[in-house]
Design a protein around this motif. Structure first.
Motif, PDB file in Angstrom:
ATOM      1  N   GLU A 122       0.662  -1.377   0.132  1.00  0.00           N
ATOM      2  CA  GLU A 122      -0.112   0.318  -0.201  1.00  0.00           C
ATOM      3  C   GLU A 122       1.122   1.353  -0.391  1.00  0.00           C
ATOM      4  OE1 GLU A 122      -2.982   0.421  -0.145  1.00  0.00           O
ATOM      5  OE2 GLU A 122      -3.740   2.138   0.783  1.00  0.00           O
ATOM      6  N   THR A 123       1.663   0.992   0.638  1.00  0.00           N
ATOM      7  CA  THR A 123       2.877   2.311   0.588  1.00  0.00           C
ATOM      8  C   THR A 123       3.356   2.925  -0.570  1.00  0.00           C
ATOM      9  OG1 THR A 123       3.102   2.302   3.322  1.00  0.00           O
ATOM     10  CG2 THR A 123       4.872   4.164   2.607  1.00  0.00           C
ATOM     11  N   LEU A 124       4.099   1.392  -1.260  1.00  0.00           N
ATOM     12  CA  LEU A 124       4.562   1.492  -2.753  1.00  0.00           C
ATOM     13  C   LEU A 124       3.695   2.322  -3.359  1.00  0.00           C
ATOM     14  CD1 LEU A 124       7.111  -0.880  -1.600  1.00  0.00           C
ATOM     15  CD2 LEU A 124       8.267   1.640  -1.476  1.00  0.00           C
ATOM     16  N   ARG A 125       2.927   2.183  -3.303  1.00  0.00           N
ATOM     17  CA  ARG A 125       1.598   2.099  -4.263  1.00  0.00           C
ATOM     18  C   ARG A 125       1.315   3.750  -4.301  1.00  0.00           C
ATOM     19  NH1 ARG A 125      -4.164   2.415  -4.791  1.00  0.00           N
ATOM     20  NH2 ARG A 125      -4.008   2.433  -2.556  1.00  0.00           N
ATOM     21  N   LEU A 126       1.224   3.768  -2.820  1.00  0.00           N
ATOM     22  CA  LEU A 126       1.147   5.810  -2.602  1.00  0.00           C
ATOM     23  C   LEU A 126       2.483   6.438  -2.654  1.00  0.00           C
ATOM     24  CD1 LEU A 126      -1.110   5.133   0.032  1.00  0.00           C
ATOM     25  CD2 LEU A 126      -2.291   6.368  -1.933  1.00  0.00           C
ATOM     26  N   SER A 127       3.081   5.697  -2.680  1.00  0.00           N
ATOM     27  CA  SER A 127       5.157   6.720  -2.853  1.00  0.00           C
ATOM     28  C   SER A 127       6.109   5.489  -3.177  1.00  0.00           C
ATOM     29  CB  SER A 127       5.383   7.095  -1.106  1.00  0.00           C
ATOM     30  OG  SER A 127       3.722   7.181  -0.488  1.00  0.00           O
ATOM     31  N   PRO A 128       5.127   5.007  -5.016  1.00  0.00           N
ATOM     32  CA  PRO A 128       6.976   4.287  -5.843  1.00  0.00           C
ATOM     33  C   PRO A 128       7.745   4.670  -4.794  1.00  0.00           C
ATOM     34  CG  PRO A 128       5.612   5.114  -6.594  1.00  0.00           C
ATOM     35  CD  PRO A 128       4.975   6.386  -5.379  1.00  0.00           C
ATOM     36  N   ASN A 129       8.939   5.935  -4.660  1.00  0.00           N
ATOM     37  CA  ASN A 129      10.036   5.537  -4.607  1.00  0.00           C
ATOM     38  C   ASN A 129      10.280   6.246  -3.115  1.00  0.00           C
ATOM     39  OD1 ASN A 129      10.846   5.594  -7.098  1.00  0.00           O
ATOM     40  ND2 ASN A 129       9.637   7.620  -7.490  1.00  0.00           N
ATOM     41  N   ASP A 130       9.360   5.769  -1.896  1.00  0.00           N
ATOM     42  CA  ASP A 130       9.725   6.094  -1.194  1.00  0.00           C
ATOM     43  C   ASP A 130      10.988   5.513  -0.013  1.00  0.00           C
ATOM     44  OD1 ASP A 130       9.303   7.154   2.267  1.00  0.00           O
ATOM     45  OD2 ASP A 130       9.048   5.347   2.400  1.00  0.00           O
ATOM     46  N   ARG A 131      12.731   5.345  -0.050  1.00  0.00           N
ATOM     47  CA  ARG A 131      13.782   4.914   0.277  1.00  0.00           C
ATOM     48  C   ARG A 131      13.276   3.977   1.570  1.00  0.00           C
ATOM     49  NH1 ARG A 131      18.797   6.204  -2.021  1.00  0.00           N
ATOM     50  NH2 ARG A 131      18.327   7.558  -3.323  1.00  0.00           N
ATOM     51  N   VAL A 132      13.106   4.129   1.888  1.00  0.00           N
ATOM     52  CA  VAL A 132      12.604   3.799   3.884  1.00  0.00           C
ATOM     53  C   VAL A 132      12.074   2.478   3.877  1.00  0.00           C
ATOM     54  CG1 VAL A 132      11.760   3.486   5.782  1.00  0.00           C
ATOM     55  CG2 VAL A 132      12.860   5.911   5.058  1.00  0.00           C
ATOM     56  N   ALA A 133      10.723   3.184   2.537  1.00  0.00           N
ATOM     57  CA  ALA A 133       9.163   1.300   2.060  1.00  0.00           C
ATOM     58  C   ALA A 133       9.895   0.676   1.233  1.00  0.00           C
ATOM     59  CB  ALA A 133       8.063   2.219   1.298  1.00  0.00           C
ATOM     60  N   LEU A 134      10.773   1.273   0.630  1.00  0.00           N
ATOM     61  CA  LEU A 134      11.346  -0.009  -1.120  1.00  0.00           C
ATOM     62  C   LEU A 134      12.769  -0.840   0.103  1.00  0.00           C
ATOM     63  CD1 LEU A 134      12.586   2.812  -3.305  1.00  0.00           C
ATOM     64  CD2 LEU A 134      10.828   1.178  -3.659  1.00  0.00           C
ATOM     65  N   ALA A 135      12.938  -0.246   1.647  1.00  0.00           N
ATOM     66  CA  ALA A 135      14.288  -1.282   1.712  1.00  0.00           C
ATOM     67  C   ALA A 135      13.585  -1.815   2.563  1.00  0.00           C
ATOM     68  CB  ALA A 135      15.229   0.409   2.518  1.00  0.00           C
ATOM     69  N   HIS A 136      12.743  -1.622   3.135  1.00  0.00           N
ATOM     70  CA  HIS A 136      12.077  -2.820   4.495  1.00  0.00           C
ATOM     71  C   HIS A 136      11.019  -3.619   3.396  1.00  0.00           C
ATOM     72  CE1 HIS A 136      12.516  -0.480   7.418  1.00  0.00           C
ATOM     73  NE2 HIS A 136      12.555  -0.971   7.833  1.00  0.00           N
ATOM     74  N   HIS A 137      10.889  -3.099   2.432  1.00  0.00           N
ATOM     75  CA  HIS A 137      10.595  -4.203   1.309  1.00  0.00           C
ATOM     76  C   HIS A 137      11.001  -5.123   0.674  1.00  0.00           C
ATOM     77  CE1 HIS A 137       7.838  -5.511  -2.630  1.00  0.00           C
ATOM     78  NE2 HIS A 137       7.523  -5.691  -1.557  1.00  0.00           N
ATOM     79  N   GLY A 138      12.195  -4.678   0.581  1.00  0.00           N
ATOM     80  CA  GLY A 138      13.547  -5.568  -0.118  1.00  0.00           C
ATOM     81  C   GLY A 138      14.140  -6.709   0.736  1.00  0.00           C
ATOM     82  N   PHE A 139      14.018  -6.058   2.192  1.00  0.00           N
ATOM     83  CA  PHE A 139      14.467  -6.803   3.603  1.00  0.00           C
ATOM     84  C   PHE A 139      13.267  -8.313   3.305  1.00  0.00           C
ATOM     85  CE2 PHE A 139      13.611  -7.865   7.976  1.00  0.00           C
ATOM     86  CZ  PHE A 139      14.490  -8.228   7.692  1.00  0.00           C
ATOM     87  N   VAL A 140      12.359  -8.023   3.650  1.00  0.00           N
ATOM     88  CA  VAL A 140      11.049  -8.347   3.528  1.00  0.00           C
ATOM     89  C   VAL A 140      10.428  -9.953   2.656  1.00  0.00           C
ATOM     90  CG1 VAL A 140       8.130  -9.251   3.665  1.00  0.00           C
ATOM     91  CG2 VAL A 140       9.448  -7.317   4.813  1.00  0.00           C
ATOM     92  N   LEU A 141      11.001  -9.068   0.886  1.00  0.00           N
ATOM     93  CA  LEU A 141      11.730 -10.092   0.123  1.00  0.00           C
ATOM     94  C   LEU A 141      12.352 -10.874   0.158  1.00  0.00           C
ATOM     95  CD1 LEU A 141      10.971  -7.736  -2.759  1.00  0.00           C
ATOM     96  CD2 LEU A 141       9.163  -9.858  -2.412  1.00  0.00           C
ATOM     97  N   LYS A 142      13.591 -10.634   0.525  1.00  0.00           N
ATOM     98  CA  LYS A 142      14.906 -11.885   0.702  1.00  0.00           C
ATOM     99  C   LYS A 142      14.801 -12.346   2.100  1.00  0.00           C
ATOM    100  CE  LYS A 142      19.683 -11.900   1.802  1.00  0.00           C
ATOM    101  NZ  LYS A 142      20.291 -12.263   3.958  1.00  0.00           N
ATOM    102  N   THR A 143      14.592 -11.760   2.883  1.00  0.00           N
ATOM    103  CA  THR A 143      14.013 -12.909   4.595  1.00  0.00           C
ATOM    104  C   THR A 143      13.385 -13.382   4.821  1.00  0.00           C
ATOM    105  OG1 THR A 143      13.591 -10.912   5.821  1.00  0.00           O
ATOM    106  CG2 THR A 143      16.436 -11.380   5.565  1.00  0.00           C
ATOM    107  N   HIS A 144      12.041 -13.289   4.362  1.00  0.00           N
ATOM    108  CA  HIS A 144      10.722 -14.080   4.383  1.00  0.00           C
ATOM    109  C   HIS A 144      10.266 -14.647   3.096  1.00  0.00           C
ATOM    110  CE1 HIS A 144      10.657 -12.238   8.650  1.00  0.00           C
ATOM    111  NE2 HIS A 144      11.074 -11.367   7.711  1.00  0.00           N
TER     112      HIS A 144
END
Ligand code: LMR
Ligand code: MN
Length: 346
Positions: free
Chosen positions: A70-92
């Motif tokens: 939802e966050t990235l739909r609204l703010s696709p370039n938000d760095r903090v959201a991107l970083a956490h998304h990367g973390f979740v994609l990798k670790t979970h």
């Protein structure tokens, strides 16, 4: 909390409540508060990101991921959201390529609010897992230049910065010669104990193997015996207990490690520079190799060596039969007694 409070008052009450929740560690309770803040301040991505972090702290990557989408739909370039998304994609979700793409974007130019050590760590690690070694090395150099890693090769995240750093430690240059000698003298007994307990070994689950089979039996973890385990390996434990820096190493383990022929463990690093790792070779050590940073060595049955597993290391079993070693973590010799007492366990 009252939906009708004016902005300023609402923020005050929300912050106090969230502080209390974080102190208690009941992170899921923060959800309704963040939802309210998001309703009140829909433009402020900060509250969405904090909700993500709360879910991650509560070990609910599934819920974090929903907020992130939802966050990235609204703010696709938000760095903090991107970083956490990367973390979740990798670790979970183990979606390594996708994780790499979003982490690259989050850390672009080595600026912005997401340039934290752990995101460099996970980007580099995902690249290593994908065998994209040159890119991994570039990321590790960037992380080290920012001071996030002790060096490109030494990438543990829980560090005491002043400690002597070297990949391999001659046993004679450590205070652990007596421990090493005692283990070497009793290696046949230790081997017997390790073999007799084979039914209890657990498969390694961190996804470090590129191929093969690797399982372990912990005897000590976080500076304490695993309840009941020493009954399985009394002679081994007696020797470990004779060295307080081993039995009491709250940032390490004592464990048997069994590796099937044909196994390759990908390059990886341990979590901390506060321990050194002693190995005692026990069986089928022929044609097995361990690289730590730039130097590759071999185990020998009945012999110990010591390395620092905060440096990148990689293991191959190219021989036959299952290789057994005993791993004994010891405090880094330069840590003070006060540090050994007070550093949080890992
Ligand atoms: C490692 O720590 O990755 C390896 O040394 C473990 C092992 O069993 O060789
Ligand atoms: Mn390791």
């Amino acid at each position: 909390m009252n939906e009708r409070l004016p902005d300023k008052k609402l923020l005050e009450v929300a912050q106090r409540t969230i502080d209390r929740i974080q102190f208690r560690g009941t992170y899921l309770n923060a959800e309704p508060i963040y939802r309210l803040l998001i309703r009140r301040f829909p433009e402020n991505v900060h509250y969405r990101n904090n909700l993500t972090v709360s879910f991650l702290m509560a070990n609910r990557a599934d819920l974090a991921d929903e907020v992130l989408k939802e966050t990235l739909r609204l703010s696709p370039n938000d760095r903090v959201a991107l970083a956490h998304h990367g973390f979740v994609l990798k670790t979970h979700y183990n979606k390594l390529e996708e994780a790499v793409n979003v982490l690259y974007k989050a850390l672009e130019g080595d600026t912005g609010p997401a340039i934290e050590p752990r995101f460099y760590y996970h980007l580099g690690d995902a690249l290593l897992l994908l065998s994209r070694f040159e890119e991994a090395h570039e990321v590790h150099k960037r992380g080290a230049a920012l001071g996030h890693f002790l060096s490109p090769a030494q990438r543990s995240l829980y560090n005491v910065p002043r400690l002597k750093s070297q990949p391999w430690w001659p046993v004679k240059e450590t205070p652990y010669t007596n421990l090493a000698r005692a283990l070497e003298r009793s290696w046949r007994d230790i081997l017997k104990e390790g073999e007799a307990a084979k039914a209890l070994y657990e498969k390694e689950k961190e996804g470090l193997k590129e191929r093969g089979e690797w399982s372990q039996l912990d005897l000590f973890a976080r500076g304490a015996e695993i309840p009941g385990r020493c009954a399985q390996a009394p002679k081994t434990c007696a020797i470990v207990r004779s060295e307080a820096a081993a039995a009491g190493c709250r940032r390490g383990q004592v464990k048997f490690s069994l590796m099937a022929a044909g196994t390759h463990v990908r390059p990886h690093v341990g979590p901390t520079n506060c321990r050194l790792r002693m190995h005692l070779g026990l069986s089928n050590t022929k044609d097995t190799y361990i690289r730590v940073d730039k130097e590759t060595r071999q185990w020998q049955t009945g012999k110990t060596f010591i390395f620092d597993d905060s440096f990148e290391h990689e293991v191959w079993h190219n021989g036959s039969g299952s290789r057994l070693v005993l791993i004994v973590d010891v405090w880094h010799p330069e840590l003070t007694a006060a540090e050994r007492r007070s550093l949080p366990a890992i």
